[in-house]
Every structure is written in structure tokens, then in C-alpha cells.
Motif scaffolding. Structure first.
Motif, PDB file in Angstrom:
ATOM      1  N   ARG A   9      47.474  54.274  42.167  1.00  6.24           N
ATOM      2  CA  ARG A   9      48.621  53.744  41.438  1.00  6.24           C
ATOM      3  C   ARG A   9      48.329  52.382  40.820  1.00  6.24           C
ATOM      4  O   ARG A   9      48.980  51.986  39.860  1.00  6.24           O
ATOM      5  CB  ARG A   9      49.814  53.651  42.375  1.00  6.24           C
ATOM      6  CG  ARG A   9      50.101  54.991  43.064  1.00  6.24           C
ATOM      7  CD  ARG A   9      51.519  55.422  42.928  1.00  6.24           C
ATOM      8  NE  ARG A   9      51.705  56.779  43.382  1.00  6.24           N
ATOM      9  CZ  ARG A   9      52.454  57.114  44.425  1.00  6.24           C
ATOM     10  NH1 ARG A   9      53.077  56.200  45.124  1.00  6.24           N
ATOM     11  NH2 ARG A   9      52.584  58.381  44.745  1.00  6.24           N
ATOM     12  N   GLU A  10      47.349  51.672  41.398  1.00  2.77           N
ATOM     13  CA  GLU A  10      46.921  50.401  40.808  1.00  2.77           C
ATOM     14  C   GLU A  10      45.518  50.083  41.295  1.00  2.77           C
ATOM     15  O   GLU A  10      45.186  50.297  42.461  1.00  2.77           O
ATOM     16  CB  GLU A  10      47.840  49.250  41.192  1.00  2.77           C
ATOM     17  CG  GLU A  10      47.377  47.922  40.610  1.00  2.77           C
ATOM     18  CD  GLU A  10      48.320  46.756  40.854  1.00  2.77           C
ATOM     19  OE1 GLU A  10      47.842  45.610  40.775  1.00  2.77           O
ATOM     20  OE2 GLU A  10      49.508  46.977  41.117  1.00  2.77           O
ATOM     21  N   ALA A  11      44.710  49.566  40.389  1.00  2.00           N
ATOM     22  CA  ALA A  11      43.402  48.995  40.704  1.00  2.00           C
ATOM     23  C   ALA A  11      43.219  47.874  39.692  1.00  2.00           C
ATOM     24  O   ALA A  11      42.869  48.123  38.544  1.00  2.00           O
ATOM     25  CB  ALA A  11      42.300  50.032  40.599  1.00  2.00           C
ATOM     26  N   SER A  12      43.514  46.642  40.110  1.00  4.20           N
ATOM     27  CA  SER A  12      43.555  45.541  39.150  1.00  4.20           C
ATOM     28  C   SER A  12      42.798  44.315  39.639  1.00  4.20           C
ATOM     29  O   SER A  12      42.656  44.083  40.830  1.00  4.20           O
ATOM     30  CB  SER A  12      45.005  45.155  38.849  1.00  4.20           C
ATOM     31  OG  SER A  12      45.642  44.673  40.016  1.00  4.20           O
ATOM     32  N   VAL A  13      42.328  43.558  38.665  1.00 11.45           N
ATOM     33  CA  VAL A  13      41.706  42.262  38.881  1.00 11.45           C
ATOM     34  C   VAL A  13      42.499  41.300  38.000  1.00 11.45           C
ATOM     35  O   VAL A  13      42.609  41.509  36.798  1.00 11.45           O
ATOM     36  CB  VAL A  13      40.218  42.281  38.478  1.00 11.45           C
ATOM     37  CG1 VAL A  13      39.598  40.906  38.628  1.00 11.45           C
ATOM     38  CG2 VAL A  13      39.448  43.319  39.297  1.00 11.45           C
ATOM     39  N   SER A  14      43.054  40.247  38.622  1.00 18.88           N
ATOM     40  CA  SER A  14      43.966  39.388  37.874  1.00 18.88           C
ATOM     41  C   SER A  14      43.948  37.972  38.422  1.00 18.88           C
ATOM     42  O   SER A  14      43.688  37.755  39.609  1.00 18.88           O
ATOM     43  CB  SER A  14      45.388  39.952  37.993  1.00 18.88           C
ATOM     44  OG  SER A  14      46.336  39.062  37.462  1.00 18.88           O
ATOM     45  N   ASP A  15      44.293  37.008  37.567  1.00 18.21           N
ATOM     46  CA  ASP A  15      44.412  35.633  38.031  1.00 18.21           C
ATOM     47  C   ASP A  15      45.830  35.313  38.509  1.00 18.21           C
ATOM     48  O   ASP A  15      46.104  34.206  38.944  1.00 18.21           O
ATOM     49  CB  ASP A  15      43.965  34.646  36.946  1.00 18.21           C
ATOM     50  CG  ASP A  15      44.819  34.718  35.692  1.00 18.21           C
ATOM     51  OD1 ASP A  15      45.732  35.567  35.605  1.00 18.21           O
ATOM     52  OD2 ASP A  15      44.569  33.915  34.774  1.00 18.21           O
ATOM     53  N   HIS A  86      42.654  42.518  43.269  1.00 17.35           N
ATOM     54  CA  HIS A  86      41.812  41.383  43.657  1.00 17.35           C
ATOM     55  C   HIS A  86      42.128  40.221  42.739  1.00 17.35           C
ATOM     56  O   HIS A  86      42.256  40.382  41.530  1.00 17.35           O
ATOM     57  CB  HIS A  86      40.330  41.747  43.551  1.00 17.35           C
ATOM     58  CG  HIS A  86      39.448  40.858  44.368  1.00 17.35           C
ATOM     59  ND1 HIS A  86      39.346  39.498  44.157  1.00 17.35           N
ATOM     60  CD2 HIS A  86      38.634  41.145  45.403  1.00 17.35           C
ATOM     61  CE1 HIS A  86      38.497  38.984  45.040  1.00 17.35           C
ATOM     62  NE2 HIS A  86      38.055  39.963  45.811  1.00 17.35           N
ATOM     63  N   ARG A  87      42.231  39.065  43.309  1.00 14.75           N
ATOM     64  CA  ARG A  87      42.567  37.849  42.559  1.00 14.75           C
ATOM     65  C   ARG A  87      41.308  37.193  42.002  1.00 14.75           C
ATOM     66  O   ARG A  87      40.234  37.283  42.591  1.00 14.75           O
ATOM     67  CB  ARG A  87      43.280  36.895  43.521  1.00 14.75           C
ATOM     68  CG  ARG A  87      43.736  35.596  42.927  1.00 14.75           C
ATOM     69  CD  ARG A  87      45.207  35.589  42.612  1.00 14.75           C
ATOM     70  NE  ARG A  87      45.562  34.330  41.972  1.00 14.75           N
ATOM     71  CZ  ARG A  87      46.097  33.294  42.589  1.00 14.75           C
ATOM     72  NH1 ARG A  87      46.360  33.349  43.880  1.00 14.75           N
ATOM     73  NH2 ARG A  87      46.384  32.200  41.915  1.00 14.75           N
ATOM     74  N   THR A  88      41.447  36.514  40.884  1.00 17.57           N
ATOM     75  CA  THR A  88      40.393  35.679  40.324  1.00 17.57           C
ATOM     76  C   THR A  88      40.967  34.285  40.096  1.00 17.57           C
ATOM     77  O   THR A  88      42.167  34.060  40.212  1.00 17.57           O
ATOM     78  CB  THR A  88      39.856  36.245  38.994  1.00 17.57           C
ATOM     79  OG1 THR A  88      40.938  36.357  38.068  1.00 17.57           O
ATOM     80  CG2 THR A  88      39.180  37.588  39.191  1.00 17.57           C
TER      81      THR A  88
END
Length: 144
Positions: A9-15, A86-88
Motif C-alpha cells: 500500500r506504500e513504499a516511500s522515501v521522503s524528507d 524511510h525518512r531522509t
């Protein structure tokens, strides 16, 4: 013919700051009887060295690599839903760095898939961290 169900449903990399509640909501479903959850938090130390903050840097392919890890995990385990983010960027001690949530009919599959996904993404997704240490030095972690 029924449309295929969307397991990831979600696979994201974001700040942007991460939300455990948002990812939990994404894996919740009437068929889900157990949710495996992992929340990675920035800690104040690493291998005996004091850490004040860190910066995560992601390769442009990181989101696609994360999605591939999530899809492989969903295919390998008897799960109903997967969400991972995952956060950046710059993070302080106590900030959430990664959240993995997996919903399954039973707890065993949810927990096993959650463990597999966090271990796999740490190995395969090109995200690196530069830790700021209390003595003013910095060190990179996760570079091959």
C-alpha cells in the motif's frame, strides 16, 4: 474477473516526518488479525560513540529499490498488506527514521514478514546516514 488486490500500500522515501498511525491505518483491514510493526528511531549512540543527530541521504533509485523489497516480501509471505516509509534529510535524536507495517491474518506471518522487510531494506536500499558525533566529527554509515 476481480481486480488483483494491492498488497503493498506504500513504499516511500521522503524528507517529511513519518507517522506510525498513518502506516498502521494502511495495513489495517477486516481480514487482518495481526500487524507486525517496526519503528526505527534515531538513538543517541552508535557502537559506543555519542551521536547528536544524523542526515540520511538516498540515491535516486532508493524509492524503487524500497518498493521492490516490499513487493518481494509480500510475495514471499502470507500477508495481506504492507506499508513502509524511510525518512531522509536531517533527523534529531528521537525522530522516526523508518516505519515498517505488515498486516496478515495471523501474527506469525506478520512478524516474520516485518522482520524480513526491515532486514532486506537495510541491505538493499541505497540510503546512507552521516552521523554527527558529540566531539564535532561526522561519520558515514552504510556506504559499501
Amino acid at each position: 474477473m476481480a481486480a488483483p488486490r494491492v498488497v503493498v500500500r506504500e513504499a516511500s522515501v521522503s524528507d517529511a516526518p513519518l507517522s506510525v498511525d498513518r502506516l498502521l491505518a494502511q495495513v489495517s483491514d477486516p481480514q487482518v488479525g495481526g500487524i507486525g510493526l517496526f519503528v526505527g528511531v534515531v538513538r543517541d549512540h552508535d557502537h559506543g560513540t555519542s551521536v547528536t543527530s544524523l542526515d540520511y541521504t538516498a540515491h535516486p533509485s532508493a524509492a524503487a529499490a524500497l518498493a521492490a523489497c516490499a513487493e518481494r516480501t509480500a510475495a514471499a509471505y502470507d500477508v495481506l498488506s504492507v506499508a513502509v516509509s524511510h525518512r531522509t534529510g536531517h533527523l534529531e535524536v528521537g525522530d522516526l527514521a523508518v516505519v515498517v507495517a505488515v498486516g496478515a491474518a495471523h501474527r506469525e506471518a506478520a512478524l516474520e514478514a516485518c522482520r524480513h522487510l526491515i532486514d532486506t531494506l537495510k541491505e538493499q536500499v541505497p540510503i546512507w546516514k552521516e552521523q554527527e558525533l558529540t566531539d564535532g566529527r561526522t561519520e558515514w554509515v552504510g556506504l559499501a
